[in-house]
Motif scaffolding. Sequence first.
Motif, PDB file in Angstrom:
ATOM      1  N   ILE A 114       0.836  -1.204   0.000  1.00  0.00           N
ATOM      2  CA  ILE A 114       0.000   0.000   0.000  1.00  0.00           C
ATOM      3  C   ILE A 114       0.873   1.258   0.000  1.00  0.00           C
ATOM      4  CG2 ILE A 114      -1.883   1.219   1.181  1.00  0.00           C
ATOM      5  CD1 ILE A 114      -2.330  -1.304   2.875  1.00  0.00           C
ATOM      6  N   VAL A 115       0.451   2.269  -0.764  1.00  0.00           N
ATOM      7  CA  VAL A 115       1.032   3.607  -0.668  1.00  0.00           C
ATOM      8  C   VAL A 115      -0.113   4.603  -0.501  1.00  0.00           C
ATOM      9  CG1 VAL A 115       2.159   5.465  -1.981  1.00  0.00           C
ATOM     10  CG2 VAL A 115       3.177   3.181  -1.919  1.00  0.00           C
ATOM     11  N   ALA A 116       0.048   5.539   0.445  1.00  0.00           N
ATOM     12  CA  ALA A 116      -0.938   6.605   0.658  1.00  0.00           C
ATOM     13  C   ALA A 116      -0.197   7.928   0.742  1.00  0.00           C
ATOM     14  CB  ALA A 116      -1.719   6.352   1.951  1.00  0.00           C
ATOM     15  N   ASP A 117      -0.775   8.970   0.149  1.00  0.00           N
ATOM     16  CA  ASP A 117      -0.163  10.303   0.132  1.00  0.00           C
ATOM     17  C   ASP A 117      -1.182  11.266   0.719  1.00  0.00           C
ATOM     18  OD1 ASP A 117       0.762  12.824  -0.521  1.00  0.00           O
ATOM     19  OD2 ASP A 117       1.231  12.339  -2.606  1.00  0.00           O
ATOM     20  N   GLY A 118      -0.957  11.676   1.953  1.00  0.00           N
ATOM     21  CA  GLY A 118      -1.950  12.451   2.684  1.00  0.00           C
ATOM     22  C   GLY A 118      -1.905  13.931   2.372  1.00  0.00           C
ATOM     23  N   MET A 119      -3.021  14.606   2.613  1.00  0.00           N
ATOM     24  CA  MET A 119      -3.074  16.063   2.447  1.00  0.00           C
ATOM     25  C   MET A 119      -3.952  16.650   3.534  1.00  0.00           C
ATOM     26  SD  MET A 119      -5.518  15.911  -0.833  1.00  0.00           S
ATOM     27  CE  MET A 119      -7.171  15.265  -0.699  1.00  0.00           C
ATOM     28  N   GLY A 120      -3.688  17.928   3.836  1.00  0.00           N
ATOM     29  CA  GLY A 120      -4.442  18.595   4.892  1.00  0.00           C
ATOM     30  C   GLY A 120      -3.479  19.269   5.845  1.00  0.00           C
ATOM     31  N   GLY A 121      -3.901  20.415   6.365  1.00  0.00           N
ATOM     32  CA  GLY A 121      -3.021  21.196   7.227  1.00  0.00           C
ATOM     33  C   GLY A 121      -2.750  20.512   8.554  1.00  0.00           C
ATOM     34  N   HIS A 122      -1.887  21.152   9.369  1.00  0.00           N
ATOM     35  CA  HIS A 122      -1.504  20.617  10.680  1.00  0.00           C
ATOM     36  C   HIS A 122      -1.061  19.168  10.524  1.00  0.00           C
ATOM     37  CE1 HIS A 122      -3.080  24.314  12.302  1.00  0.00           C
ATOM     38  NE2 HIS A 122      -4.149  24.119  11.566  1.00  0.00           N
ATOM     39  N   ALA A 123      -1.641  18.274  11.340  1.00  0.00           N
ATOM     40  CA  ALA A 123      -1.243  16.875  11.251  1.00  0.00           C
ATOM     41  C   ALA A 123      -2.151  16.092  10.311  1.00  0.00           C
ATOM     42  CB  ALA A 123      -1.264  16.255  12.646  1.00  0.00           C
ATOM     43  N   GLY A 124      -3.134  16.772   9.681  1.00  0.00           N
ATOM     44  CA  GLY A 124      -4.178  16.091   8.920  1.00  0.00           C
ATOM     45  C   GLY A 124      -3.680  15.109   7.884  1.00  0.00           C
ATOM     46  N   GLY A 125      -2.725  15.536   7.052  1.00  0.00           N
ATOM     47  CA  GLY A 125      -2.240  14.674   5.978  1.00  0.00           C
ATOM     48  C   GLY A 125      -1.605  13.407   6.495  1.00  0.00           C
ATOM     49  N   GLU A 126      -0.799  13.559   7.550  1.00  0.00           N
ATOM     50  CA  GLU A 126      -0.153  12.376   8.113  1.00  0.00           C
ATOM     51  C   GLU A 126      -1.177  11.435   8.713  1.00  0.00           C
ATOM     52  OE1 GLU A 126       2.730  15.197   9.972  1.00  0.00           O
ATOM     53  OE2 GLU A 126       3.798  13.332  10.375  1.00  0.00           O
ATOM     54  N   VAL A 127      -2.146  12.011   9.431  1.00  0.00           N
ATOM     55  CA  VAL A 127      -3.172  11.184  10.071  1.00  0.00           C
ATOM     56  C   VAL A 127      -3.978  10.432   9.013  1.00  0.00           C
ATOM     57  CG1 VAL A 127      -5.289  11.218  11.454  1.00  0.00           C
ATOM     58  CG2 VAL A 127      -3.345  12.642  12.113  1.00  0.00           C
ATOM     59  N   ALA A 128      -4.378  11.133   7.960  1.00  0.00           N
ATOM     60  CA  ALA A 128      -5.198  10.498   6.921  1.00  0.00           C
ATOM     61  C   ALA A 128      -4.433   9.359   6.252  1.00  0.00           C
ATOM     62  CB  ALA A 128      -5.623  11.533   5.884  1.00  0.00           C
ATOM     63  N   ALA A 129      -3.176   9.601   5.878  1.00  0.00           N
ATOM     64  CA  ALA A 129      -2.408   8.577   5.179  1.00  0.00           C
ATOM     65  C   ALA A 129      -2.142   7.375   6.084  1.00  0.00           C
ATOM     66  CB  ALA A 129      -1.087   9.166   4.670  1.00  0.00           C
ATOM     67  N   GLN A 130      -1.730   7.654   7.334  1.00  0.00           N
ATOM     68  CA  GLN A 130      -1.432   6.553   8.255  1.00  0.00           C
ATOM     69  C   GLN A 130      -2.695   5.752   8.576  1.00  0.00           C
ATOM     70  OE1 GLN A 130       1.544   5.660   9.335  1.00  0.00           O
ATOM     71  NE2 GLN A 130       2.813   7.421   8.813  1.00  0.00           N
ATOM     72  N   SER A 131      -3.823   6.438   8.789  1.00  0.00           N
ATOM     73  CA  SER A 131      -5.020   5.656   9.144  1.00  0.00           C
ATOM     74  C   SER A 131      -5.571   4.908   7.937  1.00  0.00           C
ATOM     75  CB  SER A 131      -6.089   6.479   9.858  1.00  0.00           C
ATOM     76  OG  SER A 131      -6.048   7.809   9.502  1.00  0.00           O
ATOM     77  N   ALA A 132      -5.376   5.450   6.725  1.00  0.00           N
ATOM     78  CA  ALA A 132      -5.807   4.705   5.539  1.00  0.00           C
ATOM     79  C   ALA A 132      -5.014   3.403   5.429  1.00  0.00           C
ATOM     80  CB  ALA A 132      -5.611   5.555   4.289  1.00  0.00           C
ATOM     81  N   VAL A 133      -3.710   3.497   5.647  1.00  0.00           N
ATOM     82  CA  VAL A 133      -2.871   2.306   5.527  1.00  0.00           C
ATOM     83  C   VAL A 133      -3.211   1.286   6.618  1.00  0.00           C
ATOM     84  CG1 VAL A 133      -0.507   1.448   5.723  1.00  0.00           C
ATOM     85  CG2 VAL A 133      -0.989   3.439   4.293  1.00  0.00           C
ATOM     86  N   SER A 134      -3.259   1.729   7.865  1.00  0.00           N
ATOM     87  CA  SER A 134      -3.521   0.750   8.937  1.00  0.00           C
ATOM     88  C   SER A 134      -4.934   0.186   8.819  1.00  0.00           C
ATOM     89  CB  SER A 134      -3.284   1.361  10.315  1.00  0.00           C
ATOM     90  OG  SER A 134      -4.101   2.481  10.491  1.00  0.00           O
ATOM     91  N   GLY A 135      -5.897   1.028   8.429  1.00  0.00           N
ATOM     92  CA  GLY A 135      -7.270   0.549   8.265  1.00  0.00           C
ATOM     93  C   GLY A 135      -7.371  -0.502   7.176  1.00  0.00           C
TER      94      GLY A 135
END
Length: 399
Positions: free
Chosen positions: A31-52
Amino acid sequence: MTIFRTASATDVGNARATNQDAVYANERLCIVADGMGGHAGGEVAAQSAVSGLVHAFHANASAKGLLAGTRKVNQEIFDRAEEVDELHGMGTTLVAIALVPHRSGDRIALINVGDSRAYRLEDGELERLTEDHSLVEEMLRQEEITSEEAEVHPYRHVMTRAIGINDRVEVDNWTLAANPGSRFLLCSDGLTNECSDAVIQEILIANPEPADAAYALIRRALDHGGNDNITVVVADIAVEDKPNPAASSPLQSRFQRTADPLPQDRRARHSAGRAGQRLGEQLVTFRVALFSFALVLVLGGALGFTVWFDKASYYIGINHQYVAIFNGRPGGFLWFKPTLAEQTPLKISAVLPANLPLIEEGMLEPSYAVAQQIVKNLANEQAAIAALNASNATGSGNG
Ligand code: MN
């Protein structure tokens, strides 16, 4: 038994302060995910997509399971973005391949949302498997713009589809033959913005070992500019003689931190890069990594480099409700504050809402001239969107 022989690598790149890409690779799922969003948003979105998606696929290791998992992950990220103010508007790309059982042996299931990509190398030929869900790609397909215009277009960062932006998402998905000897590549746009398909093909052919290929791809993207986070997974289809107990026991697989062939100074800049961690831990880990990197710079007497690094960059941001061009890094870099280079006459109220988060975050550009060109394009975007919508009115998606 068919397996993936994998190597994965991720690098923050030369221009970004954080790594918002996430990656996972084991013998059955990549899996590869590339997150976007200010503050921690991008990292949170990408990491939770992968773990989910990892957990969903463990629960149902089939093509249907992978697709259902993608939709579930979309819903979860969307819900979380609604609940938590700081995460509002976060989203991520998601591209994944999985080995799934089939009557005639294993096949490969593939899902894609966004502008990360999957490629297949077979008999020395590289084939791009996925379609980018970006406005620029759509405009290129409609022949509204040329590929030269696409390179400096303000929409080159704007996606038409992403995980976590709506409560429902259209997911491209299909299955492919798992031919032993063929090689798959998953990557974020940090690779494909720097390297052409021809360069990618050449590197994949020149490096038979997945780890060598992954390293060479990252190296090439960094040498070419490294303007974004860069993430790759190289997965070779192989046949394993005896069954691997680790592969069949649920949740045994670990988050593979990759061969991680990058030199020490870069390693400190890598993001936590592991899915399944709680947010708090992840941020602490990331801050420690960032601090280590800053320390390396200071101790190494890298001041000259740092000043150059800071002053050589421009970004588009906001100044008193107007779009402005700044010299420096969004939010500053170490102790350097950005300075205003040009206050443009473009009001932020005249900018397409979809682009506002990007500008609020600061759109990093390679030069002052490119930044000026993009501001010019931003000023014309309402008209461009209206035209695109009018010509697009007949289209309806697949999947
Ligand atoms: Mn990216």
